[in-house]
Design a protein around this motif. Structure first.
Motif, PDB file in Angstrom:
ATOM      1  N   LEU A 294     -15.144   3.356  -5.142  1.00  0.00           N
ATOM      2  CA  LEU A 294     -15.964   2.174  -5.399  1.00  0.00           C
ATOM      3  C   LEU A 294     -17.367   2.483  -4.891  1.00  0.00           C
ATOM      4  CD1 LEU A 294     -16.034  -1.134  -5.855  1.00  0.00           C
ATOM      5  CD2 LEU A 294     -16.166  -1.074  -3.395  1.00  0.00           C
ATOM      6  N   ALA A 295     -18.343   2.452  -5.785  1.00  0.00           N
ATOM      7  CA  ALA A 295     -19.718   2.734  -5.384  1.00  0.00           C
ATOM      8  C   ALA A 295     -20.575   1.513  -5.654  1.00  0.00           C
ATOM      9  CB  ALA A 295     -20.257   3.934  -6.152  1.00  0.00           C
TER      10      ALA A 295
ATOM     11  N   ALA B  89     -10.224   9.125 -15.174  1.00  0.00           N
ATOM     12  CA  ALA B  89      -9.161   8.361 -15.845  1.00  0.00           C
ATOM     13  C   ALA B  89      -9.685   6.987 -16.225  1.00  0.00           C
ATOM     14  CB  ALA B  89      -7.949   8.252 -14.931  1.00  0.00           C
ATOM     15  N   GLY B  90     -10.575   6.436 -15.404  1.00  0.00           N
ATOM     16  CA  GLY B  90     -11.220   5.169 -15.717  1.00  0.00           C
ATOM     17  C   GLY B  90     -12.581   5.128 -15.050  1.00  0.00           C
ATOM     18  N   LEU B  91     -13.544   4.481 -15.699  1.00  0.00           N
ATOM     19  CA  LEU B  91     -14.874   4.371 -15.114  1.00  0.00           C
ATOM     20  C   LEU B  91     -15.438   3.015 -15.526  1.00  0.00           C
ATOM     21  CD1 LEU B  91     -17.112   5.655 -13.466  1.00  0.00           C
ATOM     22  CD2 LEU B  91     -17.866   6.896 -15.489  1.00  0.00           C
ATOM     23  N   GLU B  92     -15.374   2.059 -14.617  1.00  0.00           N
ATOM     24  CA  GLU B  92     -15.683   0.664 -14.915  1.00  0.00           C
ATOM     25  C   GLU B  92     -16.901   0.186 -14.137  1.00  0.00           C
ATOM     26  OE1 GLU B  92     -12.992   0.498 -17.576  1.00  0.00           O
ATOM     27  OE2 GLU B  92     -13.324  -1.556 -16.890  1.00  0.00           O
TER      28      GLU B  92
ATOM     29  N   LEU C 163     -19.551   0.488  -9.415  1.00  0.00           N
ATOM     30  CA  LEU C 163     -18.769   1.334 -10.311  1.00  0.00           C
ATOM     31  C   LEU C 163     -17.413   1.550  -9.676  1.00  0.00           C
ATOM     32  CD1 LEU C 163     -21.111   4.270 -11.399  1.00  0.00           C
ATOM     33  CD2 LEU C 163     -20.440   2.253 -12.724  1.00  0.00           C
ATOM     34  N   LEU C 164     -16.377   1.464 -10.492  1.00  0.00           N
ATOM     35  CA  LEU C 164     -15.037   1.843 -10.057  1.00  0.00           C
ATOM     36  C   LEU C 164     -14.672   3.092 -10.833  1.00  0.00           C
ATOM     37  CD1 LEU C 164     -13.264  -1.615 -10.176  1.00  0.00           C
ATOM     38  CD2 LEU C 164     -13.466  -0.187  -8.139  1.00  0.00           C
ATOM     39  N   CYS C 165     -14.389   4.160 -10.107  1.00  0.00           N
ATOM     40  CA  CYS C 165     -14.107   5.427 -10.774  1.00  0.00           C
ATOM     41  C   CYS C 165     -12.733   5.902 -10.341  1.00  0.00           C
ATOM     42  CB  CYS C 165     -15.173   6.454 -10.388  1.00  0.00           C
ATOM     43  SG  CYS C 165     -14.882   8.086 -11.087  1.00  0.00           S
ATOM     44  N   GLU C 166     -11.823   6.031 -11.305  1.00  0.00           N
ATOM     45  CA  GLU C 166     -10.475   6.496 -10.980  1.00  0.00           C
ATOM     46  C   GLU C 166     -10.325   7.953 -11.423  1.00  0.00           C
ATOM     47  OE1 GLU C 166      -6.949   3.902 -11.343  1.00  0.00           O
ATOM     48  OE2 GLU C 166      -6.119   5.467 -12.625  1.00  0.00           O
TER      49      GLU C 166
ATOM     50  N   TRP D  11      -8.706  -2.488  -7.870  1.00  0.00           N
ATOM     51  CA  TRP D  11      -8.528  -2.804  -9.296  1.00  0.00           C
ATOM     52  C   TRP D  11      -8.311  -4.293  -9.528  1.00  0.00           C
ATOM     53  CZ3 TRP D  11     -10.516  -0.299 -12.896  1.00  0.00           C
ATOM     54  CH2 TRP D  11     -10.474   1.095 -12.973  1.00  0.00           C
ATOM     55  N   LYS D  12      -7.784  -4.943  -8.513  1.00  0.00           N
ATOM     56  CA  LYS D  12      -7.448  -6.351  -8.682  1.00  0.00           C
ATOM     57  C   LYS D  12      -8.687  -7.181  -9.052  1.00  0.00           C
ATOM     58  CE  LYS D  12      -5.000 -10.027  -6.243  1.00  0.00           C
ATOM     59  NZ  LYS D  12      -4.567 -10.493  -4.919  1.00  0.00           N
TER      60      LYS D  12
END
Lengths: 491, 353
Positions: free
Chosen positions: A230-231, A254-257, A283-286, A326-327
């Motif tokens: 989480l940035a 895998a995911g970049l939100e 940014l959420l980066c998985e 993620w929640k």
């Protein structure tokens, strides 16, 4: 039952239907129809002629043959979670709900496939195969409720499609019924089945080409390890540029939100995921892979995020912390929904490199128009979901929200993107289709429809606008040009 | 060079005159499919060059007549590649030909097929109309997916003018292990590895040896040597082996008897053991040499939910298995929608398309 409002032909049809199917499969009468009057796009409502809930392929066939005989149109519906009105009923048409066809028919671990009925929920597939170490990759935010048949109709994506693809990349075979009730087998368990790729054509066709009665999906092994970063950024544009920088470094997360300030605050108020409230964007980066690989990748992504100006970075390695991060993202839509009486969810895609400028333009328009916008979206694949907040009871706000939305979609096309990344056209974006496609292209799509459904009985009036409609709108298809944004009479 | 104008004129003339066209570029795949019943040619070779390449956006838009080698060199220059590993059947192979035939290489079961990597097309339909479908963004569900419909249609639905393809970073490293296995054991072994969350990127079996390739970052491959087993091929040897398999340059593919391509669900036990075979794609593709009857081969594959194509060699008026009747009718209608006067590569895919 309000037979008085039905035409004689409709009455004949309803009688024939009652004789052909068990009574509990058919619903009619205003009260029992009302739960079906809209899908996830609740602002567009219509009562169908009746609702039919078949339990197997043969019952669907029976229905379709009667519809052919009595010339009654059919609107298919999965879980009704679609956001573009694709399952909105059509007056005088049957609403065909596939929700009761919800059995997982076969799990083939040897070939890593699952064969399911169309009403099976997206998440139910992953839950069923999880004990064996597998999952079904596409994970739309509505996965807890949406059905696999609906996913096929919309070519649904989700958080992980940057790395694992859309529905079209994860469905191997379909059994479908044509408008006449004839069975077609598209695709197969073997690669590159001979003939035209009608499977790819069918996926994302929004219920206009046939009715899905069975779906075979590909299962993937659950990744060994997963890490979520989480940035937080003080500027929206910094976060947007960080997205491109990660991809440019050769990393496919895998995911970049991404979520902007309004979305962050809404999510925090709602689920307390621990997001930094003062950030302009997060940014959420998985990342997933082997333990050794992840050590290296996480370090690399951290370095990129810092270089791109991230104020803070959290790394979640254990399942609970990951789930918490993620929640907030997964609850973002309902969270934003608490901030205003209504919101209008858009769904355009743009090249990643244009993220910053498009988000800034949307913010300027938001100021101008006076409707707030929250952004929460799949940044990695440039799939925007601006949520326009409005109040349906305030004079003019519905129209203002809709015209704002159309402006955003036209901008997406202008910068080289698309008017819909995963929600489909339905009835909602028919006008925007006139912007993205030329008359000749739309005409070609109508010809394809004619090849599958010559009498136009399946989901009439959806997905592909008539040329007449486009001409009336004056919405010319112009590459990179300035377009008119006419207000709509409907809605 | 962009020769869209000239090509469009030719197709429009052919439409007006109802004169069929044989679409060609490098002609490296003329062995594949049925002969086209046409006197006139539509030559795509000059319609070449990269239209737009944005490495950070992970796509390239390229004219169909562009040579595959040239495209791959450009991508490699930016550390990128077409992850479906398109086979190159000769120096003159073009990207348009690969997409039209729907050919993919050894990475296909793990990285996806040509169709999976296609984002959008610009085509001329059978009326000579210049049309675009799809785009160059990863997600695009506006309208029917007519771009992916072109893959494998062998030009019978439209003349490919431009293709937008997804590109991905080149893996930093590959490791190929070779194990001694009988065919049946090799099939089981491929199954076993495919079910693991590890970066398997190719698998093949030939002459009693199973080949497993893993690709990714150095760190992603770190633990494999201990757990996979078998001999590790030298990088140069491995590169050559997979390239020769991809391009069908291995001795197994040498001209001679008919070459059959059997597609079967991956776990299917060995079939037609009496014929020489080469397996790839986790056992889902089995190449067969020899002169068994077409009926026998088709019956054996169909009974196992597979299909067989006579890929090259001995002439056969029906290299593809017949379509079911409802599908045959639908194919005809789709053809009519796109090419009403049947002027684009008529007969190449099926006699009546």
């Amino acid at each position: 039952m309000e037979e008085a409002t039905h035409t004689p032909a409709e009455q004949d049809f309803l009688r024939a239907l009652a004789a052909a199917l068990p009574a509990e499969r058919v619903r009619s009468g205003r009260e029992s129809l009302q739960p079906y009057e809209c899908d996830g796009l609740s602002v567009l409502r219509e009562l169908p002629l009746c609702v039919v809930l078949p339990q197997d392929r043969e019952e669907v066939q029976t229905l379709l043959r009667l519809c052919r005989q009595y010339q009654i149109p059919v609107v298919p519906r999965g879980a009704g979670t679609g956001l573009s009105g694709g399952a909105r009923p059509v007056a005088g048409a049957v609403l065909l709900s596939l929700a009761r066809m919800n059995r997982i028919l076969d799990i083939d671990l040897e070939n890593r496939t699952a064969r399911v009925q169309p009403g099976v929920r997206n998440l139910a597939i992953s839950e069923a195969v999880r004990p064996f170490g597998f999952y079904y990759a596409p994970d739309p935010s509505s996965q807890i409720a949406c059905s696999i048949g609906g996913n096929v109709a919309e070519n649904s994506g989700g958080v992980h499609c940057l790395k694992y693809g859309l529905t079209v990349h994860n469905v191997l075979a379909l059994e479908v019924l044509t408008a006449d009730g004839e069975v077609l087998h598209l695709g197969g368990l073997t690669p590159d089945v001979p003939g035209y790729d009608l499977l790819a054509l069918f996926i994302g066709s929004e219920g206009l080409l046939g009715i899905v009665v069975e779906v075979t999906v590909r299962l993937l092994p659950v990744p060994e390890n997963t890490v979520v970063l989480l940035a937080a950024f003080a500027e929206l544009s910094l976060a947007a540029d960080a997205v491109s920088a990660i991809i440019a470094a050769g990393i496919i997360p895998a995911g970049l939100e991404m979520m902007d300030r309004l979305a962050i605050q809404a999510a925090e108020d709602f689920v307390h995921a621990g997001y930094p409230r003062d950030a302009a964007a997060i940014l959420l980066c998985e990342l997933d892979g082997s333990a050794e690989e992840l050590v290296e990748r996480v370090a690399l992504v951290e370095e990129i995020l810092r270089r791109q100006g991230a104020d803070s970075i959290r790394v979640a390695r254990d399942p609970d912390t990951r789930a918490l991060l993620w929640k907030g993202r997964k609850a973002a839509f309902p969270a934003v929904g608490r901030m205003a009486p209504d919101y209008y969810c858009m769904d355009g895609t743009i090249p990643r490199g244009r993220l910053a400028e498009v988000l800034e333009q949307i913010a300027r328009w938001s100021e101008e128009i006076g409707l707030a916008v929250a952004n929460v979206f799949h940044a990695g694949d440039g799939n925007l979901h601006p949520l326009i907040l409005y109040d349906a009871n305030a004079a003019g706000q519905i129209a203002a929200a809709e015209s704002f939305g159309q402006r955003i979609l036209a901008l997406c096309v202008e910068v080289g993107g698309s008017i819909t990344g995963e929600h489909g056209v339905g009835v909602e974006k028919l006008d925007s289709m006139c912007v993205q496609f030329s008359a000749a292209e739309l005409e070609t799509m109508h010809r394809i429809k004619g090849a599958f459904d010559p009498e136009g009985r399946l989901n009439p009036g959806k997905a592909i606008p008539t040329l007449h409609r486009c001409a009336e709108l004056g919405a010319m298809h112009v590459h990179g040009g300035v377009l008119p944004f006419p207000e709509l009479e409907r809605f | 060079m962009d020769i869209t104008g000239r090509l469009q004129e030719q197709v429009q003339d052919a439409y007006a005159a109802q004169r069929p066209l044989r679409i060609r570029a490098g002609t490296t795949k003329s062995f594949y499919g049925r002969p086209v019943d046409a006197d006139a040619e539509l030559d795509l070779r000059e319609h070449s060059g990269i239209v737009d390449y944005q490495p950070a956006e992970l796509y390239v838009t390229v004219r169909a007549g562009t040579r595959l080698r040239e495209l791959q060199e450009t991508l490699a220059g930016q550390g990128q590649t077409l992850a479906f590993e398109p086979p190159c059947h000769g120096e003159d192979s073009t990207i348009g030909g690969v997409v039209a035939c729907g050919f993919s290489g050894p990475a296909r079961p793990y990285a996806g097929s040509a169709r999976d990597h296609l984002l959008g097309v610009r085509i001329l339909d059978g009326r000579g109309q210049d049309l675009r479908f799809g785009g160059h963004v990863m997600k695009n569900v506006a309208g029917y997916d007519l771009s992916r419909l072109m893959v494998g249609a062998q030009g019978s639905l439209g003349v490919l003018l431009e293709l937008s393809l997804k590109v991905l970073p080149l893996p930093a490293r590959h490791m190929t292990f070779v194990q001694e296995r009988q065919m049946a054991a090799a099939i089981k072994e491929m199954q076993r590895w495919e079910a693991q969350p590890i970066p398997l990127s190719a698998s093949a079996w030939m002459d009693g040896q199973l080949y497993l390739r893993f690709s990714g970052a150095e760190s992603a491959l770190a633990g494999l040597r201990a757990c996979v087993g078998g001999d590790l091929l030298l990088p140069a040897e491995a590169t050559q082996f997979w390239a020769q398999l991809r391009d069908q340059q291995l001795p197994f593919f040498a001209p001679g008897s008919a070459l059959w391509r059997l597609a079967l669900p991956t776990g299917t036990p060995p079939v037609l053991m009496e014929l020489p075979q080469l397996l790839e794609w986790g056992g889902s593709i089995r190449w067969l040499r020899g002169d068994a009857s077409a009926e026998e081969i088709r019956a054996q594959t169909a009974s196992r939910n597979g299909y067989a194509i006579q890929y090259r060699g001995a002439p056969n008026p029906h290299p593809l298995p017949p379509l079911s009747e409802p599908l045959r009718i639908l194919h005809g209608r789709v053809k009519d929608a796109m090419d009403p006067r049947h002027i684009l590569n008529p007969g190449r895919l099926y006699a009546d398309l």
